[in-house]
Design a protein around this motif. Structure first.
Motif, mmCIF file in Angstrom:
data_model
loop_
_atom_site.group_PDB
_atom_site.id
_atom_site.type_symbol
_atom_site.label_atom_id
_atom_site.label_comp_id
_atom_site.label_asym_id
_atom_site.label_seq_id
_atom_site.Cartn_x
_atom_site.Cartn_y
_atom_site.Cartn_z
ATOM 1 N N VAL A 108 26.937 -1.030 80.836
ATOM 2 C CA VAL A 108 27.066 -1.249 79.397
ATOM 3 C C VAL A 108 27.452 0.085 78.767
ATOM 4 N N SER A 109 28.532 0.090 78.013
ATOM 5 C CA SER A 109 29.065 1.348 77.473
ATOM 6 C C SER A 109 28.083 2.086 76.576
ATOM 7 N N SER A 110 27.166 1.379 75.946
ATOM 8 C CA SER A 110 26.247 2.017 74.997
ATOM 9 C C SER A 110 24.858 2.252 75.566
ATOM 10 N N GLU A 111 24.695 2.161 76.891
ATOM 11 C CA GLU A 111 23.349 2.213 77.451
ATOM 12 C C GLU A 111 22.624 3.531 77.234
ATOM 13 N N LYS A 112 23.350 4.610 77.005
ATOM 14 C CA LYS A 112 22.698 5.907 76.774
ATOM 15 C C LYS A 112 22.690 6.293 75.285
ATOM 16 N N ASP A 113 23.146 5.392 74.431
ATOM 17 C CA ASP A 113 23.326 5.713 73.012
ATOM 18 C C ASP A 113 22.123 5.334 72.158
ATOM 19 N N SER A 114 21.917 6.124 71.108
ATOM 20 C CA SER A 114 20.936 5.767 70.091
ATOM 21 C C SER A 114 21.564 4.705 69.180
ATOM 22 N N LEU A 115 20.766 4.090 68.338
ATOM 23 C CA LEU A 115 21.276 3.085 67.409
ATOM 24 C C LEU A 115 22.342 3.698 66.498
ATOM 25 N N TRP A 116 22.108 4.899 66.030
ATOM 26 C CA TRP A 116 23.067 5.570 65.149
ATOM 27 C C TRP A 116 24.414 5.778 65.859
ATOM 28 N N THR A 117 24.359 6.202 67.108
ATOM 29 C CA THR A 117 25.585 6.416 67.874
ATOM 30 C C THR A 117 26.308 5.099 68.117
ATOM 31 N N LYS A 118 25.555 4.045 68.429
ATOM 32 C CA LYS A 118 26.162 2.718 68.617
ATOM 33 C C LYS A 118 26.908 2.274 67.366
ATOM 34 N N MET A 119 26.318 2.525 66.214
ATOM 35 C CA MET A 119 26.924 2.087 64.950
ATOM 36 C C MET A 119 28.170 2.888 64.596
ATOM 37 N N ASN A 120 28.311 4.071 65.179
ATOM 38 C CA ASN A 120 29.428 4.945 64.841
ATOM 39 C C ASN A 120 30.390 5.157 66.007
ATOM 40 N N THR A 121 30.458 4.207 66.916
ATOM 41 C CA THR A 121 31.365 4.300 68.055
ATOM 42 C C THR A 121 32.540 3.370 67.837
ATOM 43 N N ASN A 122 33.755 3.902 68.005
ATOM 44 C CA ASN A 122 34.935 3.044 67.882
ATOM 45 C C ASN A 122 35.361 2.555 69.270
ATOM 46 N N GLY A 123 36.392 1.733 69.320
ATOM 47 C CA GLY A 123 36.827 1.122 70.572
ATOM 48 C C GLY A 123 37.251 2.120 71.632
ATOM 49 N N ALA A 124 38.005 3.138 71.239
ATOM 50 C CA ALA A 124 38.467 4.147 72.203
ATOM 51 C C ALA A 124 37.283 4.927 72.772
ATOM 52 N N GLU A 125 36.330 5.282 71.914
ATOM 53 C CA GLU A 125 35.149 6.006 72.382
ATOM 54 C C GLU A 125 34.311 5.139 73.330
ATOM 55 N N ALA A 126 34.186 3.852 73.012
ATOM 56 C CA ALA A 126 33.408 2.938 73.859
ATOM 57 C C ALA A 126 34.055 2.795 75.238
ATOM 58 N N ARG A 127 35.398 2.682 75.293
ATOM 59 C CA ARG A 127 36.085 2.598 76.591
ATOM 60 C C ARG A 127 35.908 3.886 77.385
ATOM 61 N N GLU A 128 35.945 5.024 76.704
ATOM 62 C CA GLU A 128 35.755 6.304 77.385
ATOM 63 C C GLU A 128 34.336 6.414 77.950
ATOM 64 N N LYS A 129 33.342 5.999 77.167
ATOM 65 C CA LYS A 129 31.959 6.014 77.650
ATOM 66 C C LYS A 129 31.797 5.077 78.840
ATOM 67 N N LEU A 130 32.415 3.913 78.758
ATOM 68 C CA LEU A 130 32.346 2.946 79.845
ATOM 69 C C LEU A 130 32.946 3.529 81.119
ATOM 70 N N ALA A 131 34.107 4.145 81.004
ATOM 71 C CA ALA A 131 34.766 4.738 82.173
ATOM 72 C C ALA A 131 33.905 5.846 82.779
ATOM 73 N N GLN A 132 33.292 6.660 81.946
ATOM 74 C CA GLN A 132 32.433 7.738 82.443
ATOM 75 C C GLN A 132 31.228 7.170 83.189
ATOM 76 N N LEU A 133 30.620 6.128 82.636
ATOM 77 C CA LEU A 133 29.479 5.500 83.308
ATOM 78 C C LEU A 133 29.902 4.859 84.629
ATOM 79 N N MET A 134 31.093 4.274 84.650
ATOM 80 C CA MET A 134 31.604 3.687 85.897
ATOM 81 C C MET A 134 31.761 4.772 86.956
ATOM 82 N N LEU A 135 32.339 5.908 86.577
ATOM 83 C CA LEU A 135 32.493 7.023 87.525
ATOM 84 C C LEU A 135 31.134 7.496 88.027
ATOM 85 N N GLU A 136 30.162 7.610 87.113
ATOM 86 C CA GLU A 136 28.823 8.071 87.488
ATOM 87 C C GLU A 136 28.148 7.129 88.478
ATOM 88 N N ARG A 137 28.459 5.847 88.410
ATOM 89 C CA ARG A 137 27.827 4.871 89.305
ATOM 90 C C ARG A 137 28.578 4.729 90.634
#
Length: 152
Positions: A108-137
């Motif tokens: 889940v792209s927002s699994e490490k995010d606080s509520l504030w960060t979730k509310m202020n994440t756009n689509g490009a940032e969410a895809r980047e977070k998702l890709a980083q988490l995929m690499l980490e796993r």
């Protein structure tokens, strides 16, 4: 990298009904982590495996001789637009060693995010977070498989 094609994008909105608002969900039926995103991730994964020294070279060419093959399949992709949150269910299979390896991942792209960060994440940032988490796993499992193949 392949995809089963299962997935959807959904969003929630409020519909006025007689002075009150009812929460409604709209489903697009499209897979949110599309072919372009998959190709970009595949390229990033290959580059990172080489950069970390896990492998000497990485290719997508099926005709080229390889020692190990890592196949990543996106079983299901979901985009929730309320917080712009991607969820991927992935299966990775690795062959080439003594025993094949198969692992399922739920990312889940927002699994490490606080509520504030979730509310202020756009689509490009969410895809980047998702890709980083995929690499980490994925990378630690590929690295462990590759190191088990090399003589000590």
């Amino acid at each position: 990298m392949t995809s089963s094609g299962l997935g959807d994008s959904n969003s929630t909105y409020l519909m006025p009904a007689g002075g009150t608002f009812i929460a409604m969900t709209k489903n697009s039926g499209q897979s949110p982590f599309d072919v372009k995103d998959q190709q970009e991730f595949s390229q990033s994964l290959r580059k990172e495996l080489v950069r970390l020294g896990v492998v000497k070279s990485a290719t997508t060419d099926a005709d080229e001789r390889t020692d190990i093959v890592a196949a990543v399949n996106i079983d299901r992709a979901v985009l929730k637009s309320d917080f712009v949150e991607y969820t991927l269910d992935i299966t990775m299979s690795i062959t080439g060693g003594k025993q094949p390896f198969r692992q399922h991942y739920h990312i889940v792209s927002s699994e490490k995010d606080s509520l504030w960060t979730k509310m202020n994440t756009n689509g490009a940032e969410a895809r980047e977070k998702l890709a980083q988490l995929m690499l980490e796993r994925l990378i630690p499992d590929i690295e462990a498989y590759a190191s088990a193949m090399t003589p000590q």
